[in-house]
Design a protein around this motif. Sequence first.
Motif, mmCIF file in Angstrom:
data_model
loop_
_atom_site.group_PDB
_atom_site.id
_atom_site.type_symbol
_atom_site.label_atom_id
_atom_site.label_comp_id
_atom_site.label_asym_id
_atom_site.label_seq_id
_atom_site.Cartn_x
_atom_site.Cartn_y
_atom_site.Cartn_z
ATOM 1 N N GLU A 33 39.254 -28.654 -37.165
ATOM 2 C CA GLU A 33 40.535 -28.813 -37.869
ATOM 3 C C GLU A 33 41.132 -30.198 -37.618
ATOM 4 O O GLU A 33 41.637 -30.846 -38.532
ATOM 5 N N LEU A 34 41.067 -30.670 -36.383
ATOM 6 C CA LEU A 34 41.639 -31.962 -36.016
ATOM 7 C C LEU A 34 40.801 -33.145 -36.495
ATOM 8 O O LEU A 34 41.341 -34.230 -36.714
ATOM 9 N N ALA A 35 39.496 -32.938 -36.628
ATOM 10 C CA ALA A 35 38.595 -34.037 -36.967
ATOM 11 C C ALA A 35 38.109 -33.907 -38.407
ATOM 12 O O ALA A 35 36.910 -33.895 -38.681
ATOM 13 N N GLY A 36 39.034 -33.839 -39.328
ATOM 14 C CA GLY A 36 38.712 -33.647 -40.736
ATOM 15 C C GLY A 36 38.030 -34.818 -41.400
ATOM 16 O O GLY A 36 37.572 -34.701 -42.534
ATOM 17 N N ASP A 37 37.935 -35.950 -40.718
ATOM 18 C CA ASP A 37 37.273 -37.123 -41.287
ATOM 19 C C ASP A 37 35.862 -37.329 -40.728
ATOM 20 O O ASP A 37 35.240 -38.368 -40.948
ATOM 21 N N THR A 38 35.316 -36.327 -40.044
ATOM 22 C CA THR A 38 34.009 -36.445 -39.405
ATOM 23 C C THR A 38 32.895 -36.663 -40.428
ATOM 24 O O THR A 38 32.813 -35.956 -41.429
ATOM 25 N N THR A 39 32.040 -37.649 -40.126
ATOM 26 C CA THR A 39 30.833 -37.876 -40.930
ATOM 27 C C THR A 39 29.567 -37.790 -40.075
ATOM 28 O O THR A 39 28.472 -37.761 -40.609
ATOM 29 N N LEU A 40 29.728 -37.777 -38.753
ATOM 30 C CA LEU A 40 28.601 -37.624 -37.833
ATOM 31 C C LEU A 40 28.999 -36.660 -36.729
ATOM 32 O O LEU A 40 29.952 -36.922 -35.992
ATOM 33 N N LEU A 41 28.267 -35.575 -36.632
ATOM 34 C CA LEU A 41 28.469 -34.587 -35.575
ATOM 35 C C LEU A 41 27.341 -34.737 -34.573
ATOM 36 O O LEU A 41 26.165 -34.648 -34.946
ATOM 37 N N ILE A 42 27.678 -34.987 -33.313
ATOM 38 C CA ILE A 42 26.670 -35.105 -32.261
ATOM 39 C C ILE A 42 26.832 -33.923 -31.317
ATOM 40 O O ILE A 42 27.848 -33.795 -30.643
ATOM 41 N N ASN A 43 25.818 -33.059 -31.297
ATOM 42 C CA ASN A 43 25.807 -31.906 -30.398
ATOM 43 C C ASN A 43 25.069 -32.303 -29.123
ATOM 44 O O ASN A 43 23.843 -32.253 -29.062
ATOM 45 N N ASN A 44 25.842 -32.700 -28.110
ATOM 46 C CA ASN A 44 25.280 -33.202 -26.864
ATOM 47 C C ASN A 44 25.681 -32.371 -25.651
ATOM 48 O O ASN A 44 25.208 -32.631 -24.558
ATOM 49 N N ALA A 45 26.529 -31.386 -25.824
ATOM 50 C CA ALA A 45 26.903 -30.551 -24.678
ATOM 51 C C ALA A 45 25.670 -29.813 -24.189
ATOM 52 O O ALA A 45 24.844 -29.359 -24.983
ATOM 53 N N GLY A 46 25.510 -29.723 -22.885
ATOM 54 C CA GLY A 46 24.354 -29.015 -22.356
ATOM 55 C C GLY A 46 24.557 -28.646 -20.903
ATOM 56 O O GLY A 46 25.362 -29.260 -20.200
ATOM 57 N N VAL A 47 23.815 -27.635 -20.482
ATOM 58 C CA VAL A 47 23.883 -27.191 -19.093
ATOM 59 C C VAL A 47 22.502 -26.708 -18.676
ATOM 60 O O VAL A 47 21.757 -26.151 -19.482
ATOM 61 N N SER A 48 22.157 -26.976 -17.416
ATOM 62 C CA SER A 48 20.928 -26.438 -16.838
ATOM 63 C C SER A 48 21.278 -25.818 -15.495
ATOM 64 O O SER A 48 21.865 -26.467 -14.635
ATOM 65 N N THR A 49 20.939 -24.552 -15.340
ATOM 66 C CA THR A 49 21.208 -23.853 -14.078
ATOM 67 C C THR A 49 19.948 -23.774 -13.212
ATOM 68 O O THR A 49 20.013 -23.263 -12.099
ATOM 69 N N PHE A 50 18.813 -24.230 -13.753
ATOM 70 C CA PHE A 50 17.515 -24.151 -13.076
ATOM 71 C C PHE A 50 17.109 -22.703 -12.820
ATOM 72 O O PHE A 50 16.420 -22.400 -11.859
ATOM 73 N N ALA A 51 17.535 -21.829 -13.722
ATOM 74 C CA ALA A 51 17.229 -20.401 -13.593
ATOM 75 C C ALA A 51 15.787 -20.124 -13.999
ATOM 76 O O ALA A 51 15.304 -20.611 -15.015
ATOM 77 N N ARG A 52 15.124 -19.321 -13.188
ATOM 78 C CA ARG A 52 13.809 -18.791 -13.541
ATOM 79 C C ARG A 52 14.029 -17.566 -14.422
ATOM 80 O O ARG A 52 15.013 -16.852 -14.261
ATOM 81 N N LEU A 53 13.113 -17.317 -15.328
ATOM 82 C CA LEU A 53 13.273 -16.196 -16.253
ATOM 83 C C LEU A 53 13.092 -14.843 -15.580
ATOM 84 O O LEU A 53 13.809 -13.894 -15.907
ATOM 85 N N ILE A 54 12.163 -14.709 -14.662
ATOM 86 C CA ILE A 54 11.875 -13.380 -14.113
ATOM 87 C C ILE A 54 12.793 -12.964 -12.982
ATOM 88 O O ILE A 54 12.983 -11.771 -12.758
ATOM 89 N N ASP A 55 13.391 -13.926 -12.275
ATOM 90 C CA ASP A 55 14.258 -13.530 -11.165
ATOM 91 C C ASP A 55 15.521 -14.376 -11.039
ATOM 92 O O ASP A 55 16.276 -14.221 -10.092
ATOM 93 N N GLY A 56 15.771 -15.238 -11.998
ATOM 94 C CA GLY A 56 17.011 -16.007 -12.008
ATOM 95 C C GLY A 56 18.172 -15.123 -12.431
ATOM 96 O O GLY A 56 17.975 -14.072 -13.055
#
Length: 188
Positions: A14-37
């Motif tokens: 809503e606030l950025a109504g003039d956007t022409t480039l969206l950069i999806n850079n948010a990220g997180v790594s917990t170093f979780a293992r799939l079987i026991d994380g």
Amino acid sequence: MDVTDDASVARAAELAGDTTLLINNAGVSTFARLIDGAEEDIRLEMETNFFGPLRMVRAFAPVLGANGGGAVLNVLSVMAWMAFEHSNGYGASKAAAWSLTNGVRHELAAQGTRVTGLAMASVDTDMIADIEDEKSDPRVIAKAALDGVEAGAFEVLADARTAGWKARLGEDPALLYPHLTEVGAAGR
């Protein structure tokens, strides 16, 4: 803003109504293992690394369309195509984000929105500050990403390690992880 919060994302669009480039850079790594994380760690990775970009694309697609189409840059990872003893929750979330990127590229084409995926190996950021690895300079990665967006590239493979893993996707997994062949044979 918080990409895991619908109201926060809606407010940003809503606030950025003039956007022409969206950069999806948010990220997180917990170093979780799939079987026991911890499952909550894996869910956090999926919520941030997959559902976050999905939320952003859904919120900003109408904005981009109204502004002539524009572009989306989704930050991915070589971990979408490889596995380790650790970080497989992160890898699964980035594999999902890679698939998301390919899917929204098709869905947004009609409105003239270009979608670029940026894949890379280790980058010198706070997220992996404590990990010993060869790390790319974030400025080099950012330049490659923006050059790719400007060129209309579908995908930017930001370093040699990432390009190598992407090129090997069609190989037999036993060739990619030969040490696991011995483990499998021992279990028979």
